[in-house]
Design an enzyme around this catalytic site. Structure first.
Site, PDB file in Angstrom:
ATOM      1  N   LEU A  18       0.869  -1.204  -0.074  1.00 19.20           N
ATOM      2  CA  LEU A  18      -0.066   0.138  -0.076  1.00 19.20           C
ATOM      3  C   LEU A  18       1.045   1.329  -0.039  1.00 19.20           C
ATOM      4  CD1 LEU A  18      -2.941  -0.991   2.513  1.00 19.20           C
ATOM      5  CD2 LEU A  18      -2.946  -1.095  -0.067  1.00 19.20           C
ATOM      6  N   GLY A  21       7.197   4.231   3.812  1.00 20.66           N
ATOM      7  CA  GLY A  21       7.750   5.687   4.358  1.00 20.66           C
ATOM      8  C   GLY A  21       9.106   5.363   4.901  1.00 20.66           C
ATOM      9  N   ASP A 144       5.198  14.234  13.014  1.00 22.39           N
ATOM     10  CA  ASP A 144       5.121  13.952  11.694  1.00 22.39           C
ATOM     11  C   ASP A 144       4.077  14.236  10.827  1.00 22.39           C
ATOM     12  OD1 ASP A 144       7.387  13.571   9.413  1.00 22.39           O
ATOM     13  OD2 ASP A 144       6.684  11.290   9.315  1.00 22.39           O
TER      14      ASP A 144
END
Length: 281
Positions: A18, A21, A144
């Site tokens: 999917l 990061g 973040d």
């Protein structure tokens, strides 16, 4: 560490990638146990450590910390976390999360280079701010906040990826201390200047990232071109009413001592309609 198996933990059949990061990789998976008992939608999202971090001494603890932080949150605009598991056969730790369909905010911004109108901006900004306000009230810092960590799902806005998050003092004190110095995964364009200089993560650092996001939503452009902040005189985006711009400008203060606005106050400013102040005059 062994290659990622087709079935993780003897239960989750991995179907496809999917997203990836800095610290983790997320897959769509089928929960074989739920499927066995007739669940027509046995699909979940699995987050595993990326290859770059799986050998780090603190990597497993970092992933568990993310799970512990997210487990502490219960809000419709925060992605739901189900469990933290260990596949002992393949020496893999992973998190199980809800699976939602939809693009990230990053994609929408690419499609809207001039930014969003006020009403459309509010539809995204207010749920996002609600999620951050809830996290801060629960003693959780995200660390973040950026467009790629905001999902625009069929069920609404969802904030996710607390991988760089931390608990405020007095919250989740039972967690083992984890050194993030070896991770060095801050996103320069959204990390507050003091964070990039080595200061501790705080609520006002999250507020700075929110300021960048709100500016970008209104104008289609990052205030500092997604680079570390510089002392540039920023202009009010045309899609942002003056009262909201005052709040966003405070959030974008480079000096954290002058960033005198909370996520809740930002939310109040963004929820107020422009005509409200005119009626008071």
């Amino acid at each position: 560490m062994s290659a990622l198996p087709t079935v993780l933990g003897g239960r989750y059949c991995i179907e496809r990638l999917l997203g990836a990061g800095g610290m983790g990789t997320v897959y769509r998976a089928r929960d074989l146990l739920q499927e066995q008992f007739g669940d027509p939608q046995p699909y979940v999202a699995l987050k595993v450590l990326s290859e770059a971090y799986e050998q780090s001494p603190d990597a497993s603890a970092l992933l568990f910390n993310e799970y512990a932080l997210m487990r502490h949150l219960h809000h419709p605009n925060v992605l739901r976390i189900y469990s933290f598991d260990v596949d002992t056969t393949h020496q893999r730790v992973f998190m199980v999360m809800e699976l939602l369909r939809g693009p990230t905010l990053d994609r929408l911004l690419c499609e809207r280079p001039l930014g969003l109108g006020w009403s459309a901006l509010q539809e995204i900004a207010l749920p996002l701010l609600d999620a951050v306000v809830h996290a801060h009230e629960r003693g959780v810092l995200h660390g973040d906040l950026k467009p790629s960590n905001v999902l625009l799902s069929e069920d609404g806005v969802r904030l996710f990826d607390f991988g760089l998050g931390q608990a405020q003092a007095g919250t989740l004190d039972g967690l083992a201390p984890v050194s993030r110095s070896r991770v060095n995964a801050w996103t320069p364009g959204y990390a507050a200047p003091e964070i990039l200089e080595g200061a501790a993560l705080t609520c006002v650092a999250d507020v700075y990232a929110l300021g960048c996001l709100l500016y970008e939503l209104a104008s289609g452009k990052h205030p500092f071109n997604r680079q570390p902040a510089t002392r540039t005189r920023l202009k009010r985006p045309k899609n942002l009413p003056r009262h909201a711009w005052c709040a966003v400008r405070k959030a974008l203060a480079l000096d954290p001592t002058k960033r005198t606005i909370s996520a809740a106050q930002l939310r109040t400013a963004l929820a107020t309609q422009p005509g409200f102040f005119a009626k008071l005059l």
